[in-house]
Design a protein around this motif. Structure first.
Motif, PDB file in Angstrom:
ATOM      1  N   SER A 140       0.698  -1.100  -0.074  1.00 34.38           N
ATOM      2  CA  SER A 140      -0.154  -0.049  -0.090  1.00 34.38           C
ATOM      3  C   SER A 140       1.122   1.181   0.169  1.00 34.38           C
ATOM      4  O   SER A 140       1.935   1.153   0.403  1.00 34.38           O
ATOM      5  N   VAL A 141       0.282   2.387  -0.363  1.00 32.26           N
ATOM      6  CA  VAL A 141       0.921   3.622  -0.464  1.00 32.26           C
ATOM      7  C   VAL A 141       0.433   4.635   0.226  1.00 32.26           C
ATOM      8  O   VAL A 141      -0.927   4.667   0.119  1.00 32.26           O
ATOM      9  N   GLU A 142       0.902   5.377   1.159  1.00 36.22           N
ATOM     10  CA  GLU A 142       0.473   6.400   1.764  1.00 36.22           C
ATOM     11  C   GLU A 142       1.170   7.662   1.965  1.00 36.22           C
ATOM     12  O   GLU A 142       2.251   7.726   1.523  1.00 36.22           O
ATOM     13  N   ARG A 143       0.542   8.749   1.464  1.00 30.73           N
ATOM     14  CA  ARG A 143       1.003  10.039   1.405  1.00 30.73           C
ATOM     15  C   ARG A 143       0.919  10.834   2.678  1.00 30.73           C
ATOM     16  O   ARG A 143      -0.019  10.690   3.372  1.00 30.73           O
ATOM     17  N   VAL A 144       2.137  11.393   2.914  1.00 25.59           N
ATOM     18  CA  VAL A 144       2.438  12.104   4.208  1.00 25.59           C
ATOM     19  C   VAL A 144       2.895  13.551   3.798  1.00 25.59           C
ATOM     20  O   VAL A 144       3.146  14.017   2.845  1.00 25.59           O
ATOM     21  N   ASN A 161       0.060   6.000  12.191  1.00 21.49           N
ATOM     22  CA  ASN A 161      -0.786   5.225  13.255  1.00 21.49           C
ATOM     23  C   ASN A 161      -2.063   6.280  13.548  1.00 21.49           C
ATOM     24  O   ASN A 161      -2.861   5.937  14.646  1.00 21.49           O
ATOM     25  N   GLY A 162      -2.051   7.456  13.108  1.00 22.07           N
ATOM     26  CA  GLY A 162      -3.136   8.371  13.301  1.00 22.07           C
ATOM     27  C   GLY A 162      -2.929   9.353  14.145  1.00 22.07           C
ATOM     28  O   GLY A 162      -3.910  10.139  14.413  1.00 22.07           O
ATOM     29  N   GLY A 163      -1.644   9.752  14.748  1.00 21.29           N
ATOM     30  CA  GLY A 163      -1.361  10.890  15.515  1.00 21.29           C
ATOM     31  C   GLY A 163      -0.825  12.052  14.829  1.00 21.29           C
ATOM     32  O   GLY A 163      -0.593  11.901  13.415  1.00 21.29           O
ATOM     33  N   PRO A 164      -0.319  12.918  15.487  1.00 24.22           N
ATOM     34  CA  PRO A 164       0.257  14.179  14.801  1.00 24.22           C
ATOM     35  C   PRO A 164       1.600  13.844  14.355  1.00 24.22           C
ATOM     36  O   PRO A 164       2.262  12.682  14.791  1.00 24.22           O
ATOM     37  N   LEU A 173      11.630   0.897  19.974  1.00 29.29           N
ATOM     38  CA  LEU A 173      12.147   1.209  18.624  1.00 29.29           C
ATOM     39  C   LEU A 173      11.277   0.775  17.831  1.00 29.29           C
ATOM     40  O   LEU A 173      10.258  -0.410  17.971  1.00 29.29           O
ATOM     41  N   PRO A 174      11.047   1.218  16.415  1.00 30.12           N
ATOM     42  CA  PRO A 174      10.199   0.535  15.459  1.00 30.12           C
ATOM     43  C   PRO A 174      10.292  -0.749  15.368  1.00 30.12           C
ATOM     44  O   PRO A 174       9.253  -1.501  15.038  1.00 30.12           O
ATOM     45  N   ALA A 175      11.426  -1.515  15.551  1.00 32.82           N
ATOM     46  CA  ALA A 175      11.604  -2.809  15.295  1.00 32.82           C
ATOM     47  C   ALA A 175      10.916  -3.549  16.364  1.00 32.82           C
ATOM     48  O   ALA A 175      10.325  -4.866  16.409  1.00 32.82           O
ATOM     49  N   GLU A 176      10.542  -2.964  17.514  1.00 37.59           N
ATOM     50  CA  GLU A 176       9.870  -3.621  18.486  1.00 37.59           C
ATOM     51  C   GLU A 176       8.173  -3.448  18.516  1.00 37.59           C
ATOM     52  O   GLU A 176       7.483  -4.185  18.671  1.00 37.59           O
ATOM     53  N   ARG A 177       7.885  -2.335  18.220  1.00 38.29           N
ATOM     54  CA  ARG A 177       6.459  -1.593  18.222  1.00 38.29           C
ATOM     55  C   ARG A 177       6.288  -0.522  17.164  1.00 38.29           C
ATOM     56  O   ARG A 177       6.790   0.681  17.427  1.00 38.29           O
ATOM     57  N   GLY A 178       5.825  -0.753  16.105  1.00 38.51           N
ATOM     58  CA  GLY A 178       5.876   0.277  15.086  1.00 38.51           C
ATOM     59  C   GLY A 178       4.425   0.704  14.418  1.00 38.51           C
ATOM     60  O   GLY A 178       3.620   0.958  15.095  1.00 38.51           O
ATOM     61  N   LEU A 179       4.390   0.365  13.195  1.00 38.61           N
ATOM     62  CA  LEU A 179       3.323   0.475  12.621  1.00 38.61           C
ATOM     63  C   LEU A 179       1.791  -0.310  13.148  1.00 38.61           C
ATOM     64  O   LEU A 179       2.219  -1.554  13.297  1.00 38.61           O
ATOM     65  N   LYS A 180       1.034   0.023  13.460  1.00 39.37           N
ATOM     66  CA  LYS A 180      -0.280  -0.618  14.253  1.00 39.37           C
ATOM     67  C   LYS A 180       0.451  -1.572  15.295  1.00 39.37           C
ATOM     68  O   LYS A 180      -0.069  -2.558  15.608  1.00 39.37           O
ATOM     69  N   ARG A 181       1.230  -0.937  16.161  1.00 38.41           N
ATOM     70  CA  ARG A 181       2.076  -1.703  17.128  1.00 38.41           C
ATOM     71  C   ARG A 181       2.555  -2.669  16.713  1.00 38.41           C
ATOM     72  O   ARG A 181       2.901  -3.818  17.645  1.00 38.41           O
ATOM     73  N   ARG A 182       3.054  -3.085  15.423  1.00 37.40           N
ATOM     74  CA  ARG A 182       3.483  -4.263  15.055  1.00 37.40           C
ATOM     75  C   ARG A 182       5.109  -4.056  14.812  1.00 37.40           C
ATOM     76  O   ARG A 182       5.483  -2.976  14.573  1.00 37.40           O
ATOM     77  N   PRO A 183       5.968  -5.111  15.094  1.00 34.36           N
ATOM     78  CA  PRO A 183       7.759  -5.045  14.747  1.00 34.36           C
ATOM     79  C   PRO A 183       7.477  -4.484  13.400  1.00 34.36           C
ATOM     80  O   PRO A 183       6.962  -5.127  12.485  1.00 34.36           O
ATOM     81  N   THR A 184       8.400  -3.215  12.956  1.00 34.11           N
ATOM     82  CA  THR A 184       8.401  -2.921  11.907  1.00 34.11           C
ATOM     83  C   THR A 184       9.935  -2.380  11.389  1.00 34.11           C
ATOM     84  O   THR A 184      10.528  -1.814  12.191  1.00 34.11           O
ATOM     85  N   LEU A 185      10.053  -2.917   9.995  1.00 31.38           N
ATOM     86  CA  LEU A 185      11.543  -2.502   9.375  1.00 31.38           C
ATOM     87  C   LEU A 185      11.073  -1.383   8.809  1.00 31.38           C
ATOM     88  O   LEU A 185      10.566  -1.682   7.578  1.00 31.38           O
ATOM     89  N   VAL A 186      11.974  -0.544   8.988  1.00 24.76           N
ATOM     90  CA  VAL A 186      12.071   0.693   8.498  1.00 24.76           C
ATOM     91  C   VAL A 186      13.297   1.039   7.605  1.00 24.76           C
ATOM     92  O   VAL A 186      14.344   1.026   7.997  1.00 24.76           O
ATOM     93  N   GLN A 187      13.310   1.250   6.122  1.00 23.20           N
ATOM     94  CA  GLN A 187      14.275   1.181   5.433  1.00 23.20           C
ATOM     95  C   GLN A 187      13.978   2.528   4.286  1.00 23.20           C
ATOM     96  O   GLN A 187      12.598   2.634   3.954  1.00 23.20           O
ATOM     97  N   ASN A 188      14.905   3.154   3.867  1.00 21.98           N
ATOM     98  CA  ASN A 188      14.603   4.132   2.650  1.00 21.98           C
ATOM     99  C   ASN A 188      14.470   3.449   1.424  1.00 21.98           C
ATOM    100  O   ASN A 188      15.184   2.132   1.240  1.00 21.98           O
TER     101      ASN A 188
END
Length: 418
Positions: A140-144, A161-164, A173-188
């Motif tokens: 999915s693609v999200e515009r920010v 996640n719906g916040g400011p 860390l995001p790897a522990e709890r990120g998007l939708k409180r799920r472990p998240t790998l963030v990479q560019n």
């Protein structure tokens, strides 16, 4: 293996189709946990700013339980960077290959791509590419918002996640709890493009260019007093002189070069002849390649005006939730402006040093830390100009537009080059 790699086979008029991409890059040889090992052996570090070992982030997410997510941080909050936007527009399938390979390696079910709200060309390229792929339902693609903080991963996740759009305190860390409180790998996008290349060609191939300490190639955005501005793929460790030649040379004698963008460091003209663009060399100046931003500052520009204008902009981009940003950055910008105008108090150097020390490691994110590094590096490199302004006030160059502001407002033209 010669360059280009990430930009191999790209066209200027349109993005590569899936079949065109496959004809250039083929399919993956490494997958699952074997890919994480291959990324570790390759020595790939993130190409987004912090230069953190990519395999470590992947392994951390892979070890977590429950549903996991891959977040492609294409917000590109660094205003002078165009490399991720260029890669997504020229070959979105390479980034998607890397994202899907990383997702399978860490056990993630879904991939989210975050792009700036004004990136219409990027959105079109991504949507068309996703529709060509069999795993389209996983992406999915999200515009920010178009903002500096959109590139800060905790602020980006908080927004999605719906916040400011505000950084959050870590851990977790995001790897522990990120998007939708799920472990998240963030990479560019660039880092994911390299993951795709390692999956297809292996770690030895990746290490065939670059240096032993900083292997591989990197996308850099070059602007300022150079004849040709744009996005260039280079081998890590390339001498600055060779990069400058590739961009057509300088338009005028250079005062210095900024490497790493608004959180980067200044390299004086006296050091440019021996400068190589890799983390080992740049580390001697307190910096690194970071997001791959390189700005050549010409002799006709006023460096103190550049410092003041940039810190003023960083202050305007803060979330306003922490004292170091809300109070410290505006005060720092005012003091730098007073130094530029020759109207600073006698103890201005002591104030500058003390305030910089008070800002470090005190915010929810690294915005104040990056600003301090940028300022302290500039004060060291431009000590003579600072003394001259203190004695005589504004110089003739103060009447000219800001080099960094021009890069910020118009942006260098993204182009592919070997």
């Amino acid at each position: 293996m010669s360059l280009p790699r990430l930009l191999d086979g790209v066209r200027r008029d349109r993005p590569l189709s899936l079949s065109e991409h496959r004809s250039v890059h083929g399919t993956a040889r490494f997958g699952g946990h074997e890919l994480i090992n291959a990324v570790a052996v390759a020595g790939l570090r993130g190409r987004g700013g912090a230069s953190f070992p990519t395999a470590v982030k992947m392994e951390t997410v892979a070890r977590r339980r429950g549903p996991r997510v891959v977040l492609v941080n294409a917000a590109e909050g660094e205003p002078m960077s165009a490399k991720d936007r260029a890669l997504l527009q020229l070959n979105p399938h390479l980034v998607l290959d890397g994202a899907m390979a990383a997702a399978d390696a860490v056990g993630a079910r879904s991939v989210v791509v975050a792009i700036p709200a004004d990136a219409d060309s990027t959105l079109l390229a991504l949507r068309n590419a996703i529709e060509e792929r069999s795993e389209r339902r996983r992406v999915s693609v999200e515009r920010v918002p178009v903002a500096h903080l959109a590139g800060e991963e905790s602020a980006l996740i908080h927004y999605l996640n719906g916040g400011p759009l505000k950084p959050t305190i870590v851990p977790p860390l995001p790897a522990e709890r990120g998007l939708k409180r799920r472990p998240t790998l963030v990479q560019n996008p660039e880092t994911l493009g390299h993951i795709a290349l390692i999956a297809g060609h292996g770690p030895d191939w990746f290490r065939a260019v670059g240096t032993s300490e900083h292997p591989g190639s990197a996308l850099v955005t070059v602007s300022g007093a150079v004849r040709n501005q744009g996005v260039l793929e280079m081998a890590c460790g390339t001498p600055f002189s060779a990069l400058l030649d590739t961009m057509g040379g300088s338009l005028e004698p250079l005062r210095a070069v900024l490497v790493g963008g608004y959180h980067g460091v200044w390299i004086s003209r006296d050091d440019l002849s021996s400068l190589t663009l890799d983390d080992a060399c740049l580390g001697r100046f307190g910096g690194g390649l970071g997001a791959g931003v390189i700005v050549a500052l010409g002799q006709s520009a006023c460096p103190l005006q550049e410092l003041a204008g940039t810190v003023r902009w960083l202050a305007s981009e803060s979330a306003g939730q922490c004292g170091p940003c809300s109070n410290g950055l505006p005060a720092l910008a005012e003091l730098l402006q007073a130094l530029t105008a020759g109207q600073a108090p006698r103890n201005a150097p002591e104030l500058l040093d003390r305030w910089c020390g008070q800002l470090l490691r005190r915010g929810a994110c690294h915005l104040p830390d990056g600003a301090v590094k940028f300022v302290q590096s500039g004060v060291d490199v431009f000590a003579d100009e600072l003394a001259e302004h203190d004695l005589h006030g504004p110089c003739r160059a103060c009447r000219r537009p800001l080099t960094l502001h021009l890069a910020l407002t118009s942006g260098p033209t993204a182009r592919a080059a070997a």
